[in-house]
Design an enzyme around this catalytic site. Structure first.
Site, short mmCIF file in Angstrom:
data_model
loop_
_atom_site.label_atom_id
_atom_site.label_comp_id
_atom_site.label_asym_id
_atom_site.label_seq_id
_atom_site.Cartn_x
_atom_site.Cartn_y
_atom_site.Cartn_z
N SER A 117 -25.29 108.48 54.12
CA SER A 117 -26.53 108.08 53.43
C SER A 117 -27.24 109.26 52.77
O SER A 117 -28.16 109.06 52.00
CB SER A 117 -27.47 107.39 54.42
OG SER A 117 -28.03 108.33 55.31
N LYS A 154 -33.03 111.34 56.89
CA LYS A 154 -33.45 110.89 55.56
C LYS A 154 -34.45 111.90 55.00
O LYS A 154 -34.97 112.74 55.72
CB LYS A 154 -34.13 109.53 55.64
CG LYS A 154 -33.25 108.38 56.11
CD LYS A 154 -32.27 107.93 55.04
CE LYS A 154 -31.42 106.78 55.54
NZ LYS A 154 -30.55 107.17 56.68
#
Lengths: 196, 196
Positions: A117, A154
């Site tokens: 991701s 993230k």
DNA sequence: TCGCTAAGTGAACATTTGTTCTCTAGCAAT
DNA sequence: ATTGCTAGAGAACAAATGTTCACTTAGCGA
């Protein structure tokens, strides 16, 4: 007191041995490792390396490596630009990987990265993130957060006064935490190892 | 075969000692460190820890820590709220980073990366490449080569029996060396540091 | 060429090493 | 209680340890 070429070679052999075993061998073994025939020669080499600052002794007179021992040579040239002049290979300086990556060992954890991701940020599956544990972070920081009881890496961002977690991969959705954002730490470094 | 509480404590004491000295002490010293009165007890503790996989011995019967010795579970840290399932992955203790990345210290150089020609491989400008110096490499390896007297980092590939250097960025051309390809070394690792 | 210095050899030495053995104390289960 | 089991204590042991000594060798400058 110029650093002798021979001693530098001995130091390299010692570093290789230590890298393999995480420990310095006994004098008898050192004879083989250093290619010397007598233990007294080994003793002299070790004492020379101690004077050069690469080794030290515990209160029990055991030999142990110092911080200098773990310094690596950092090439002065950059890649790809720069003028090699590789014959001399001059201008290499010492560089301690641990101290560079982990300034605060007690608050730092190494977290293996799983998933893709963050691929556009150059963080791949299998990499190891150096995470400094703290509760505060700024927008733009890459963070390790706890979402739905799982760790996730993230980019932290802020939108209209609310935090959100932005992946670096268009295939993944932006995460907008419902309540309080739970932060595990801030990613301050990255380690990757190629091949096995 | 349960991991004894006492042994876990001994392991912790050993890890502390190792963190301080980068070496395991002798049996006599271990008596003090572990709080035991007899060396035979020390011997038993060490053998138990070996069976548990935290210690090993060199061919010379010296005690050395294993990879397990340096592992530190994420669960060991206080995680605010909830028990994340971190899939059994474990962190590695700080000082093991160096040994993890650099198996052959004497043949390894750290090379700062400049430019974005390998951006799709997750190698960014400002990263530090861990380069093992050698003359041979295989297709697929990321290498540091010398082209037109300049150092460059590219993926080594082979086409019709000839080596070529492939960037990981469509904006850059493939490099087909005219004569002999000069190899500086193979990239075996990568280090990145965020923020200052 | 002559010395001088430093590096390495090889033997001798008292200590220390790690192992093995027996023995004791504590604990758990019955 | 009694039985078994394990952790640790303590002594004894051969083997290996690290240090010191005197000696040889190689390199370097005058």
């Amino acid at each position: 007191m110029t650093e002798s070429t021979k001693d530098a070679e001995y130091l390299g052999l010692l570093q290789n041995y230590y890298a393999a075993w995480h420990s310095l061998p006994s004098y008898n073994r050192l004879c083989e490792v250093l290619g010397l025939a007598s233990r007294s020669a080994v003793s002299k080499v070790l004492n020379r390396l101690r004077e050069a600052g690469f080794l030290d002794r515990t209160p029990d007179a055991m030999w142990v490596p110092t911080a200098h021992f773990f310094e690596r040579s950092l090439a002065a040239f950059h890649v790809p630009a720069g003028t090699p002049d590789h014959a001399g290979e001059a201008g290499v300086e010492a560089f301690a990987v641990d101290a560079y990556l982990i300034p605060k060992p007690s608050h730092t954890t190494l977290v293996p990265v799983k998933g893709d991701s963050m691929i556009d940020a150059g963080i791949f599956s299998g990499d190891i993130a150096v995470v400094e544990q703290r509760v505060a972070a700024q927008a733009g920081d890459i963070v390790v957060a706890i979402v739905d009881n799982e760790f996730t890496i993230k980019t932290l961002d802020m939108e209209r006064g609310k935090y959100l977690l932005r992946p670096a991969n268009p295939a993944y959705p932006v995460i907008r935490p419902r309540g309080q954002l739970e932060l595990f730490g801030v990613v301050v470094g990255l380690i990757r190892k190629y091949r096995s």
